[in-house]
Write a protein that holds these residues in place. Sequence first.
Motif, PDB file in Angstrom:
ATOM      1  N   GLN A  42       0.906  -1.217  -0.007  1.00 53.47           N
ATOM      2  CA  GLN A  42      -0.070  -0.123  -0.090  1.00 53.47           C
ATOM      3  C   GLN A  42       0.780   1.444   0.072  1.00 53.47           C
ATOM      4  OE1 GLN A  42      -2.722   0.929  -0.830  1.00 53.47           O
ATOM      5  NE2 GLN A  42      -4.025   1.818   0.876  1.00 53.47           N
ATOM      6  N   SER A  43       1.919   1.304   0.722  1.00 55.74           N
ATOM      7  CA  SER A  43       2.822   2.494   0.973  1.00 55.74           C
ATOM      8  C   SER A  43       3.807   2.814  -0.193  1.00 55.74           C
ATOM      9  CB  SER A  43       3.392   2.347   2.322  1.00 55.74           C
ATOM     10  OG  SER A  43       4.343   1.418   2.279  1.00 55.74           O
ATOM     11  N   PHE A  48      -3.748  -1.000  -2.813  1.00 54.21           N
ATOM     12  CA  PHE A  48      -4.935  -1.049  -2.269  1.00 54.21           C
ATOM     13  C   PHE A  48      -5.869   0.246  -2.675  1.00 54.21           C
ATOM     14  CE2 PHE A  48      -2.511  -4.408  -0.280  1.00 54.21           C
ATOM     15  CZ  PHE A  48      -3.168  -5.371  -0.414  1.00 54.21           C
ATOM     16  N   LEU A  49      -5.169   1.061  -3.188  1.00 53.13           N
ATOM     17  CA  LEU A  49      -5.937   2.409  -3.233  1.00 53.13           C
ATOM     18  C   LEU A  49      -7.285   2.356  -4.096  1.00 53.13           C
ATOM     19  CD1 LEU A  49      -5.114   5.477  -2.164  1.00 53.13           C
ATOM     20  CD2 LEU A  49      -4.326   5.701  -4.513  1.00 53.13           C
ATOM     21  N   LEU A 409       6.744   2.659  10.683  1.00 57.12           N
ATOM     22  CA  LEU A 409       7.550   2.481   9.453  1.00 57.12           C
ATOM     23  C   LEU A 409       7.284   2.960   8.250  1.00 57.12           C
ATOM     24  CD1 LEU A 409      10.370   1.470   8.536  1.00 57.12           C
ATOM     25  CD2 LEU A 409       9.301  -0.690   8.385  1.00 57.12           C
ATOM     26  N   PHE A 410       5.816   2.395   7.868  1.00 63.49           N
ATOM     27  CA  PHE A 410       5.140   2.785   6.495  1.00 63.49           C
ATOM     28  C   PHE A 410       4.430   3.868   6.178  1.00 63.49           C
ATOM     29  CE2 PHE A 410       6.745  -1.810   6.268  1.00 63.49           C
ATOM     30  CZ  PHE A 410       7.042  -1.962   5.180  1.00 63.49           C
ATOM     31  N   PHE A 411       3.551   4.424   7.410  1.00 60.58           N
ATOM     32  CA  PHE A 411       2.790   5.360   7.163  1.00 60.58           C
ATOM     33  C   PHE A 411       3.033   6.360   8.334  1.00 60.58           C
ATOM     34  CE2 PHE A 411       0.492   1.355   5.903  1.00 60.58           C
ATOM     35  CZ  PHE A 411       0.308   1.852   4.709  1.00 60.58           C
ATOM     36  N   PRO A 412       4.297   7.074   8.403  1.00 65.83           N
ATOM     37  CA  PRO A 412       4.324   7.981   9.468  1.00 65.83           C
ATOM     38  C   PRO A 412       3.720   9.254   9.128  1.00 65.83           C
ATOM     39  CG  PRO A 412       6.168   7.894   7.731  1.00 65.83           C
ATOM     40  CD  PRO A 412       5.107   6.971   7.472  1.00 65.83           C
ATOM     41  N   ALA A 430      -4.153   3.854   5.570  1.00 61.28           N
ATOM     42  CA  ALA A 430      -3.292   2.862   6.177  1.00 61.28           C
ATOM     43  C   ALA A 430      -4.063   1.777   6.874  1.00 61.28           C
ATOM     44  CB  ALA A 430      -2.598   3.533   7.307  1.00 61.28           C
ATOM     45  N   THR A 431      -5.163   1.509   6.582  1.00 58.71           N
ATOM     46  CA  THR A 431      -5.957   0.552   7.027  1.00 58.71           C
ATOM     47  C   THR A 431      -6.360  -0.411   6.146  1.00 58.71           C
ATOM     48  OG1 THR A 431      -6.763   2.088   8.867  1.00 58.71           O
ATOM     49  CG2 THR A 431      -8.053   0.127   8.433  1.00 58.71           C
TER      50      THR A 431
END
Length: 497
Positions: A42-43, A48-49, A409-412, A430-431
Motif C-alpha cells: 500500500q505505501s 489497495f488504493l 515505519l510505513f505510514f509516518p 493505512a487501514t
Amino acid sequence: MAQSYKALKEDFVSNLSGGSVSEINIVTAVAPAAYLLWSALQSRQNFFLKYGPPAFLADFLLNVAAFLFATTLYSSNLLLLNALLVSPAVLLYALPPANTQQKKPLKPPPNNTPRNDSDNHEKLDPLPVRPFITAYRGAMMASTCVAILAVDFRVFPRRFAKVETWGTSLMDMGVGSFVFSTGLVSTRPVLSARLAGKTSSLGRSLRASFRSSAPLLLLGLIRLYSVKGLDYAEHVTEYGVHWNFFFTLALLPPFVALFQSFSAMITLTAPLALLLSCIYQALLEFTSLKAYILTAPRTDLLSQNREGIFSFWGYLAIFLTGQAVGFDVLPRNLRGVSKSAPGSVQRRSLLLRLVIWAIGWTTLSFAATSFKVGLNLRVSRRMANLPYVFWVSAFNSAQITLFCAIETLFFPSIYTATDMAAENKESVRATSKVLKSFNRNGLAVFLLANLLTGLVNLTLDTLSMGQMGAMGVLVAYTSLLTAVAVALDSWSLSIKL
C-alpha cells in the motif's frame, strides 16, 4: 453411531499437553508479517488504493488465508511461511515508491503569522482512530474465526487446540486475546466522556453496563439451548455444564463498572488487575479452591459450572490489563508529552510506551513461570490463573507493539497531519479493508462464525475428511465470513451486540 461420533469428537478436540510458547509466537507472527506485506504494497505501490476484486483477493489472502495456512498446511513450516511474507515486504521497502498520485509538499500558511503547532493540534481529534489498533483487533478476530472451525478437522494440529488443564496452546491464547482486545477498546467511550467533562453515577454506569451485557447474555442462552438440544459435542471441563464464553463476556461490563466506581484515577487500572489476579492465585494456592475446580463432583449448579465461574476472575483481570493499555495509548495527548510536540515525537513516545508495556508484562510472566528465579507456576486457561493472565497480557502487548512499529515505519504521515480531514485520509490509507471490517462488526462476525461452525459439524463428518476436502471447506467458510464482513462495512452498517 451419533453418540459414538460425539464421544470421538470430544476426544479429538482435546489437547493434554499443549504446544510451546515459542511455536505459538511463530504462528501468531504470521498476522503482523502479513500486515507488513500489506503495508509495503500500500505505501510503496498504492496497491489497495482502488479497492476492486484483485485488491480484495490480495487483502483476503494476506490477512485471513495466511493464518489459515499457518494453522493447517504450513503448520510444520511456519518459518518458511513467515519468510515468504516478510521477504517481499523488505524488497518493496527498498524499492522507490510508485509515482502515481505522488503528494506535493505542503505549502506554508499564506499569512505571515508564525505557525503555532498547538493551534493545529486543537483541530485534531483528541481520540484519533489508531490504524494499528484496528489491524491488531481485526487480525485477532479473523484468526479466532479461522480456529473455531479448523480445530474440528484433522488438518489442524492437536497441539494448537485448547489444553485440558495445564499448558499453553494457540487457542488458549485466542480466548484470552479476545478478552484483552475487548478491554482495550472499551476505554474509548470512557475517555470520550471524561474529555467531555461528563461524569456518571454508579447506578447509571451499572444500568448502561447491563444494557450492553443483555445481548451477550441472550447469545449465551441461545448457545446453551442449541448445544444441549442438538446434542453437539462439547468439553465440560472448558467452562462447565451450562456456562459458555458468552456468559463470561456478558458479566465483564457490570463488574468493570463496579470497579471503576471505586477508582477515580485511570492509572489504578493496571494495579487493580495485578491485585485481583494475585488474590485469585493466592486462593488457588492456599485454599482448597484449586482442588475443587479440578476434581470436585458436579452435584449442584455451582460445581457443574465451576470452571466458568471461577475463571471469570482471571478473565476480568485480563480485561482490566487491556483497559490499562487502552487508557495509556488511545488518547492523542499522551501523559508526559507536550501538546505542541512534533508528530515524530508523538510517534516515538507512543511506540516507546507500548514497548514498556510489553516488557513489563513479559517480565511478570517470566517471574510467575520460571523454575529457577520465579514462582514456578504453570499456566492454566481452565482456571485463568495468574500466569495465564500475565502470559496473555504480555503476548497482546507485544503484538500491538509490532503492529504499531509497522505503521510507524510505513505510514509516518498519520502523525504529521495538521487537521482532522488530512489525518482521516491517511488513516484510511493505512487501514486494511478486510481487517477494518472484522474489527467493525467483530462480535456479529464471531456469532456468524459460530453458527457456520455448528452447521458444518452437523452436516459433515469433519473427522473423516482428507486434507483437500478440509481445506476446501475452510477456504469457503473464511471467504464467506470475509465477504459478509466487508459487505457490512461497505454498506456502513455496524451491528451492535
